[in-house]
Design an enzyme around this catalytic site. Sequence first.
Site, PDB file in Angstrom:
ATOM      1  N   SER A 159     119.524 -33.191  37.148  1.00 53.82           N
ATOM      2  CA  SER A 159     119.226 -33.971  35.856  1.00 53.82           C
ATOM      3  C   SER A 159     119.724 -32.593  35.555  1.00 53.82           C
ATOM      4  CB  SER A 159     117.120 -32.968  36.524  1.00 53.82           C
ATOM      5  OG  SER A 159     117.214 -33.223  34.965  1.00 53.82           O
ATOM      6  N   TYR A 172     111.034 -27.286  38.762  1.00 57.25           N
ATOM      7  CA  TYR A 172     111.757 -28.606  38.844  1.00 57.25           C
ATOM      8  C   TYR A 172     113.168 -27.786  38.601  1.00 57.25           C
ATOM      9  CZ  TYR A 172     113.558 -32.946  37.289  1.00 57.25           C
ATOM     10  OH  TYR A 172     114.133 -33.835  36.996  1.00 57.25           O
TER      11      TYR A 172
END
Length: 274
Positions: A159, A172
């Site tokens: 990401s 995350y």
Amino acid sequence: MIGPELKFKDQVVIVTGSSSGIGRACALHFANNGAHVVVNYSSNAEAGQKVLNEILSNGGSGILVKADVSKEDEVKAMFSEAVNRFGKLDVLISNAGLQQDSSFLEMTLEQWQKVIDVNLTGQFLCCRAAAQQFVAQQEATKETSHSELAIGKIVLMSSVHDVIPWAGHVNYAASKGGIMMFMKSISQELAPYKIRVNSVSPGAIKTPINKEVWSDPTKYQGLLELIPYKRIGTPQDVAKAVAWLASDDSDYVNGETLYIDGGMTLYPEFADNG
Ligand code: NAD
């Protein structure tokens, strides 16, 4: 008549977390390009079956396998099932991931652990299983194969939050930052076996994971401020880049992260001189 070039004809591809979003788009893309695809889901069997049905009704080939990527025995069973069914493995798209958001001050150990278990330990378990399979295949064919091309390809789903810090999502961001060094380190270790390992880092892609943002017009406008290209990404944008990294067209690319983000990592707030 010359038909379309099927870049992954007869290759066997596992796509983790392919019952929705980016994983689903990858599964369909590989199947449309001639691969036998293992569609993996962890809890939503109906959604997984829908993806497999779509593949089969397009004339493609695949199977559906239930496995939680954070569970060692389930991951091993998934890889065994894939190899038993199709006889080999060529590509792993290690895509499964989730968010469990909380302010740092209030984040529970459970929220931290869950995200690390799925997003990071899941990558470890799947990449290890794939690499072990690739090495076993190489041993079995080394007398007969003279190809210079990679014998196995792994693409990890990271990401933009492997480089952009993200308050309120530290579990995350830590998992994705971890993926970067994990990916580079195993790429270094596996390259001599002719196994290529790379990752993709999407920006904002329209999937269920961030529905709360793109379904709210105010939040959506705020999101576009962060994207110089002024549109949210699609799962297909990511699938096409993933497929390139898994194809022989990128055979000399190792240990790289490809950002698919419409420029989100370009510090858009500096566009008007900061
Ligand atoms: P999604 O929620 O549609 O898909 C996530 C998939 O992972 C689902 O199929 C889910 O069932 C699966 N999954 C979750 N836990 C699992 C487990 N324990 N075992 C197996 N599968 C599991 O969201 P998405 O946006 O398609 O996310 C896919 C990947 O892309 C994730 O790794 C996510 O972090 C990454 N990503 C998404 C975006 C985005 O903007 N959508 C941006 C950057 C990175």
